[in-house]
Design a protein around this motif. Structure first.
Motif, PDB file in Angstrom:
ATOM      1  N   PHE A  80       0.855  -1.124  -0.014  1.00  0.00           N
ATOM      2  CA  PHE A  80       0.023   0.192   0.149  1.00  0.00           C
ATOM      3  C   PHE A  80       0.901   1.217   0.092  1.00  0.00           C
ATOM      4  O   PHE A  80       1.725   1.464   0.814  1.00  0.00           O
ATOM      5  CB  PHE A  80      -0.753   0.092   1.308  1.00  0.00           C
ATOM      6  CG  PHE A  80      -1.979   0.812   1.033  1.00  0.00           C
ATOM      7  CD1 PHE A  80      -3.536   0.529   0.511  1.00  0.00           C
ATOM      8  CD2 PHE A  80      -2.095   2.280   1.429  1.00  0.00           C
ATOM      9  CE1 PHE A  80      -4.402   1.337   0.381  1.00  0.00           C
ATOM     10  CE2 PHE A  80      -2.923   2.969   1.488  1.00  0.00           C
ATOM     11  CZ  PHE A  80      -4.368   2.577   0.647  1.00  0.00           C
ATOM     12  N   VAL A  81       0.609   2.138  -1.071  1.00  0.00           N
ATOM     13  CA  VAL A  81       1.126   3.317  -1.105  1.00  0.00           C
ATOM     14  C   VAL A  81       0.682   4.279   0.002  1.00  0.00           C
ATOM     15  O   VAL A  81      -0.509   4.538   0.100  1.00  0.00           O
ATOM     16  CB  VAL A  81       1.270   4.000  -2.330  1.00  0.00           C
ATOM     17  CG1 VAL A  81       1.697   5.452  -2.349  1.00  0.00           C
ATOM     18  CG2 VAL A  81       1.905   3.123  -3.361  1.00  0.00           C
ATOM     19  N   ARG A  82       1.582   4.880   0.852  1.00  0.00           N
ATOM     20  CA  ARG A  82       0.880   5.864   1.797  1.00  0.00           C
ATOM     21  C   ARG A  82       1.234   7.285   1.453  1.00  0.00           C
ATOM     22  O   ARG A  82       0.440   8.166   1.648  1.00  0.00           O
ATOM     23  CB  ARG A  82       1.691   5.716   3.212  1.00  0.00           C
ATOM     24  CG  ARG A  82       1.400   4.057   3.921  1.00  0.00           C
ATOM     25  CD  ARG A  82       0.146   3.863   4.085  1.00  0.00           C
ATOM     26  NE  ARG A  82      -0.185   2.565   4.520  1.00  0.00           N
ATOM     27  CZ  ARG A  82      -1.385   1.968   4.613  1.00  0.00           C
ATOM     28  NH1 ARG A  82      -2.435   2.711   4.675  1.00  0.00           N
ATOM     29  NH2 ARG A  82      -1.551   0.612   5.098  1.00  0.00           N
ATOM     30  N   ARG A  83       2.342   7.558   0.896  1.00  0.00           N
ATOM     31  CA  ARG A  83       2.724   8.883   0.620  1.00  0.00           C
ATOM     32  C   ARG A  83       3.817   8.942  -0.192  1.00  0.00           C
ATOM     33  O   ARG A  83       4.805   8.174  -0.346  1.00  0.00           O
ATOM     34  CB  ARG A  83       3.167   9.703   2.095  1.00  0.00           C
ATOM     35  CG  ARG A  83       3.227  11.203   1.934  1.00  0.00           C
ATOM     36  CD  ARG A  83       3.386  11.644   3.288  1.00  0.00           C
ATOM     37  NE  ARG A  83       4.347  10.784   4.186  1.00  0.00           N
ATOM     38  CZ  ARG A  83       4.326  11.126   5.348  1.00  0.00           C
ATOM     39  NH1 ARG A  83       3.740  12.009   6.208  1.00  0.00           N
ATOM     40  NH2 ARG A  83       5.539  10.434   6.302  1.00  0.00           N
ATOM     41  N   VAL A  84       3.903   9.727  -1.290  1.00  0.00           N
ATOM     42  CA  VAL A  84       4.919  10.171  -2.235  1.00  0.00           C
ATOM     43  C   VAL A  84       5.543  11.536  -2.042  1.00  0.00           C
ATOM     44  O   VAL A  84       4.609  12.452  -1.764  1.00  0.00           O
ATOM     45  CB  VAL A  84       4.464  10.070  -3.801  1.00  0.00           C
ATOM     46  CG1 VAL A  84       5.704  10.180  -4.636  1.00  0.00           C
ATOM     47  CG2 VAL A  84       4.035   8.513  -3.840  1.00  0.00           C
TER      48      VAL A  84
END
Length: 203
Positions: A80-84
């Motif tokens: 899961f991508v949380r933040r870029v």
């Protein structure tokens, strides 16, 4: 604690026979082998668990998009991508969260059946994400509790044919997950991202 131990806790919860390994020639082992990773990954996606959190630079791909300046490879160990964000400290993180997808936000999509990318208008981007933790020895107690209740709920129909038991264990999983999220949140504190107007007026 290991994966088999978690499975046996779930099996005990629905009063089913325990297993010695996923390779046992039993229905219990087959169902645990079928459902364990599904439940583990689903729970990892539910919360930004501290034990599964990783921050790493993203690898730029050769793909292009008319909507985004940079397409980065989706890490193989990411669930899961949380933040870029850009690699310039807290201010860059704040900007990437606040601006829209056409600004400094991000998007996730596939460029082929076998390749997924993370799109952003951020050069040299970094990723804050949930890692696919498979070693059960790294799971904190609150995650273990949520996982074995969830697994028990999923096994209830195939091994016990009991819808009430499934609902009970699903409710117990949700309660354990809420407690886990609360405890997880207590382990970190955010920085002061922006001064309020009241604070600015007093300075």
């Amino acid at each position: 604690m290991d994966a088999i131990g978690i499975c046996n806790m779930a099996l005990s919860q629905i009063k089913a026979r325990g297993i010695l390994s996923f390779d046992d020639n039993t229905e219990e082992a087959y169902q645990c082998r079928r459902m364990y990773d599904f439940c583990r990954e689903a729970l990892l996606r539910q919360c930004p668990w501290a034990f599964a959190r990783r921050i790493a630079p993203l690898a730029l791909t050769n793909h292009t998009s008319p909507l985004w300046g940079f397409l980065y490879a989706y890490p193989a160990d990411c669930v899961f991508v949380r933040r870029v964000f850009g690699g310039k400290g807290p201010a860059a993180v704040f900007e990437s969260r606040q601006e829209g997808s056409m600004g400094r936000g991000w998007d996730v999509f596939s460029v082929s059946e076998a390749e997924k990318v993370i799109a952003a208008n951020i050069p040299a981007a970094h990723l804050d994400y949930t890692h696919d933790v498979k070693d059960a020895g790294l799971f904190p107690p609150d995650f273990v509790a949520a996982l074995y209740y969830y697994l028990a709920a999923e096994l209830s129909m195939s091994l016990a044919a009991d819808a009430n038991l499934k609902q009970l264990n699903f409710q117990l999983m949700q309660s354990a997950l809420r407690e886990g999220m609360k405890q997880n949140g207590n382990e970190s504190k955010g920085w002061l991202e922006r001064r309020s107007a009241v604070l600015e007026a007093r300075l």
